[in-house]
Design a protein around this motif. Structure first.
Motif, PDB file in Angstrom:
ATOM      1  N   LEU A 103       8.152  22.078  -3.946  1.00  0.00           N
ATOM      2  CA  LEU A 103       8.722  21.694  -5.036  1.00  0.00           C
ATOM      3  C   LEU A 103       9.997  22.541  -5.882  1.00  0.00           C
ATOM      4  CD1 LEU A 103      10.136  18.510  -5.210  1.00  0.00           C
ATOM      5  CD2 LEU A 103       8.958  18.816  -7.039  1.00  0.00           C
ATOM      6  N   ALA A 104       8.997  23.375  -6.635  1.00  0.00           N
ATOM      7  CA  ALA A 104       9.664  24.158  -7.757  1.00  0.00           C
ATOM      8  C   ALA A 104      10.656  25.066  -6.905  1.00  0.00           C
ATOM      9  CB  ALA A 104       8.405  25.388  -8.317  1.00  0.00           C
ATOM     10  N   GLY A 105      10.417  25.915  -5.555  1.00  0.00           N
ATOM     11  CA  GLY A 105      12.008  26.493  -5.181  1.00  0.00           C
ATOM     12  C   GLY A 105      13.052  25.752  -4.596  1.00  0.00           C
ATOM     13  N   LEU A 134      12.988  14.092  14.471  1.00  0.00           N
ATOM     14  CA  LEU A 134      13.606  15.818  14.159  1.00  0.00           C
ATOM     15  C   LEU A 134      15.165  14.949  13.445  1.00  0.00           C
ATOM     16  CD1 LEU A 134      13.294  17.570  16.630  1.00  0.00           C
ATOM     17  CD2 LEU A 134      12.306  17.503  15.191  1.00  0.00           C
ATOM     18  N   SER A 135      14.870  14.480  12.735  1.00  0.00           N
ATOM     19  CA  SER A 135      16.033  14.390  11.278  1.00  0.00           C
ATOM     20  C   SER A 135      16.139  14.485  10.249  1.00  0.00           C
ATOM     21  CB  SER A 135      16.372  12.010  11.899  1.00  0.00           C
ATOM     22  OG  SER A 135      15.186  11.955  11.167  1.00  0.00           O
ATOM     23  N   SER A 136      16.822  14.273   9.435  1.00  0.00           N
ATOM     24  CA  SER A 136      16.521  14.641   8.312  1.00  0.00           C
ATOM     25  C   SER A 136      17.505  12.940   7.479  1.00  0.00           C
ATOM     26  CB  SER A 136      16.967  15.539   7.428  1.00  0.00           C
ATOM     27  OG  SER A 136      16.772  15.885   6.080  1.00  0.00           O
ATOM     28  N   ARG A 169      13.375  18.876   1.651  1.00  0.00           N
ATOM     29  CA  ARG A 169      14.393  19.580   1.321  1.00  0.00           C
ATOM     30  C   ARG A 169      15.584  20.086   1.522  1.00  0.00           C
ATOM     31  NH1 ARG A 169      18.376  20.328   7.776  1.00  0.00           N
ATOM     32  NH2 ARG A 169      19.174  18.827   6.888  1.00  0.00           N
ATOM     33  N   LEU A 170      16.521  20.750   0.793  1.00  0.00           N
ATOM     34  CA  LEU A 170      17.486  20.323  -0.456  1.00  0.00           C
ATOM     35  C   LEU A 170      18.722  19.610   0.875  1.00  0.00           C
ATOM     36  CD1 LEU A 170      18.145  23.414  -2.708  1.00  0.00           C
ATOM     37  CD2 LEU A 170      17.221  20.598  -3.185  1.00  0.00           C
ATOM     38  N   ALA A 171      19.801  18.968   0.439  1.00  0.00           N
ATOM     39  CA  ALA A 171      20.612  18.531   1.735  1.00  0.00           C
ATOM     40  C   ALA A 171      21.526  19.911   1.808  1.00  0.00           C
ATOM     41  CB  ALA A 171      21.875  17.647   1.186  1.00  0.00           C
ATOM     42  N   PRO A 172      22.523  19.707   3.093  1.00  0.00           N
ATOM     43  CA  PRO A 172      22.833  21.192   3.083  1.00  0.00           C
ATOM     44  C   PRO A 172      23.939  21.152   2.552  1.00  0.00           C
ATOM     45  CG  PRO A 172      22.264  19.957   4.975  1.00  0.00           C
ATOM     46  CD  PRO A 172      21.750  19.194   4.307  1.00  0.00           C
ATOM     47  N   LEU A 173      24.656  22.272   1.894  1.00  0.00           N
ATOM     48  CA  LEU A 173      25.782  22.107   0.695  1.00  0.00           C
ATOM     49  C   LEU A 173      26.957  21.408   1.219  1.00  0.00           C
ATOM     50  CD1 LEU A 173      26.415  23.876  -1.669  1.00  0.00           C
ATOM     51  CD2 LEU A 173      27.461  25.547  -0.511  1.00  0.00           C
ATOM     52  N   GLY A 174      27.569  20.597   0.747  1.00  0.00           N
ATOM     53  CA  GLY A 174      28.533  20.564   1.364  1.00  0.00           C
ATOM     54  C   GLY A 174      28.120  19.191   1.449  1.00  0.00           C
ATOM     55  N   SER A 175      27.316  18.472   2.143  1.00  0.00           N
ATOM     56  CA  SER A 175      26.826  17.388   2.828  1.00  0.00           C
ATOM     57  C   SER A 175      26.935  16.335   1.550  1.00  0.00           C
ATOM     58  CB  SER A 175      25.275  17.406   3.651  1.00  0.00           C
ATOM     59  OG  SER A 175      24.722  16.286   3.962  1.00  0.00           O
ATOM     60  N   PRO A 203      12.695  11.194 -11.167  1.00  0.00           N
ATOM     61  CA  PRO A 203      13.240  10.903  -9.536  1.00  0.00           C
ATOM     62  C   PRO A 203      14.193  12.324  -9.509  1.00  0.00           C
ATOM     63  CG  PRO A 203      14.974   9.418 -11.150  1.00  0.00           C
ATOM     64  CD  PRO A 203      12.847   9.944 -11.373  1.00  0.00           C
ATOM     65  N   PHE A 204      14.675  12.655  -8.076  1.00  0.00           N
ATOM     66  CA  PHE A 204      14.924  14.051  -7.834  1.00  0.00           C
ATOM     67  C   PHE A 204      15.628  13.598  -5.932  1.00  0.00           C
ATOM     68  CE2 PHE A 204      10.953  15.499  -6.480  1.00  0.00           C
ATOM     69  CZ  PHE A 204      11.121  15.596  -4.965  1.00  0.00           C
ATOM     70  N   GLN A 205      16.685  14.359  -6.179  1.00  0.00           N
ATOM     71  CA  GLN A 205      17.424  13.837  -4.910  1.00  0.00           C
ATOM     72  C   GLN A 205      16.650  15.338  -4.051  1.00  0.00           C
ATOM     73  OE1 GLN A 205      19.329  11.125  -4.051  1.00  0.00           O
ATOM     74  NE2 GLN A 205      18.089  10.809  -6.777  1.00  0.00           N
ATOM     75  N   ALA A 206      17.005  14.432  -2.383  1.00  0.00           N
ATOM     76  CA  ALA A 206      16.270  15.596  -1.267  1.00  0.00           C
ATOM     77  C   ALA A 206      15.726  15.124  -0.138  1.00  0.00           C
ATOM     78  CB  ALA A 206      15.138  15.737  -1.799  1.00  0.00           C
TER      79      ALA A 206
END
Length: 377
Positions: free
Chosen positions: A58-60, A108-110, A160-166, A89-92
């Protein structure tokens, strides 16, 4: 008496002594609760060591995020810890949405979610209880008219983080996805949603065919007998497209190629191994040709007609927001293709690194020593 004796010691000696505590949560908490002076002498790096030892992933993620919440970005570790234990809260994105519900087909979805540290994990983080795993609560975006789903007990390995631009409500990359360079057997992520009012999720798939914007994908996580095993997913510049030329199969957005690290991350969440040579041959042999006479979009005319019918239905109820919701409900009522055969979702998720510094069990938490955090909005 002990507190009075400590107060006689110079700050430099107290800091050096406290610094020997390392990342032991209970020891840091005990020192921080003795007095305001000692609490102020606890170096910020010790609070950081406490967070990183228990929540390394999470920290990373939050440090790497360009959209980290205000309570994390440019804040001290002490303030970050206060935010975490307060449930801010935080977005992920969460891999394999609703894993605890084996009847759901999100393998196998995100999917995007608003996440926060679970209360039990917050107490364990403060008390130094190393036997309590770190878990999160995830509130997913609403699927049309359906009530928002809240999943508890989500381990940090599934974040995980959302893909950049997602964007869950926008087509990735403007929908401009070229098939140039895509090859049979390549593993990709594709945006997919069940209804027009739903948010997009990212799905792991394998390319079976790519020609122009006509792409056939195989979802090897489902058996070959499943209607979801192989789909035709036309990529339309700037907007969503109908899967298989049938709105009941949902809509596809953009497609993105994966790095080697991303492919391995999917493996940790249950993705099959890359296709072997004989499997690639089977993929090519099973290929369902798209006629050269077809438009770039599969069954474009039929799809356009179905979309026009839905738009007309929406216009009939356009008097207000409530009527627009009714139109969405009409669409949600469309029959969907049969679900894949019931399969227990049994994934061996990676466990937290046991070599990380574990917190010793013991005294109470440092709530009094932490700054007050603002409640979630």
């Amino acid at each position: 008496m002990a507190e009075q004796l400590l107060d006689r010691l110079p700050d430099e000696l107290l800091r050096a002594t406290i610094g020997l505590l390392g990342a032991s949560g209970s020891d840091i908490a005990a020192v921080a609760c003795v007095s305001r002076r000692l609490s102020g002498l606890v170096e910020d790096r010790l609070w950081g060591a406490l967070v990183v030892a228990r929540l390394p992933r999470l920290a990373g993620l939050l440090d790497a995020s360009t959209t980290a919440p205000d309570w994390w970005a440019a804040r001290s570790w002490r303030e970050r810890l206060a935010g975490l234990v307060s449930g801010l809260p935080f977005q992920a994105q969460v891999y394999n949405r609703e894993l605890e519900n084996e009847q759901e087909d999100f393998l196998l979805s995100s999917y995007d979610a608003t996440c926060s540290l679970a209360p039990a994990s917050a107490r364990a983080l403060l008390s130094g209880d190393a036997t309590q795993p770190m878990r999160f609560t995830a509130r997913f975006l609403c699927m049309g008219q359906m009530q928002a789903v809240v999943e508890s007990e989500v381990p940090q390995e599934r974040l995980r983080l959302a893909p950049l631009g997602s964007n869950p409500f926008g087509v990735f990359g403007g929908g401009i996805t070229s098939s140039a360079g895509l090859c049979v057997g390549e593993e990709v992520e594709v945006q997919w949603k069940g209804r027009r009012a739903h948010p997009f999720g990212w799905w792991f798939g394998t390319v079976q065919r790519a020609r122009g914007n006509r792409i056939t994908l195989v979802f090897r996580q489902y058996p070959s007998s499943s209607v979801w095993h192989r789909v035709k997913a036309p990529i339309k510049p700037g907007k969503e497209a109908v899967v298989n030329g049938d709105c009941s199969f949902g809509y596809v957005g953009g497609l993105r190629r994966l790095t080697a690290a991303e492919r391995e991350e999917w493996r940790r969440h249950g993705a099959p191994h890359p296709p072997a040579p004989e499997q690639l041959q089977a993929l090519e042999a099973a290929e369902d040709e798209w006629s050269d006479d077809e438009e770039l979009d599969l069954d474009a005319e039929m799809a356009a007609e179905m979309e026009d019918e839905m738009d007309e239905l929406a216009d009939m109820h356009a008097a207000g927001a409530a009527d627009m919701q009714a139109a969405g409900a009409e669409e949600d009522a469309l029959p969907a293709p049969g679900a894949p055969p019931a399969q227990p979702i049994a994934l061996q998720l990676g466990q937290a690194d046991e070599s990380a510094v574990m917190l010793a069990g013991g005294g109470g938490g440092p709530e009094a020593a932490l700054p007050a955090a603002e409640p979630p909005q």
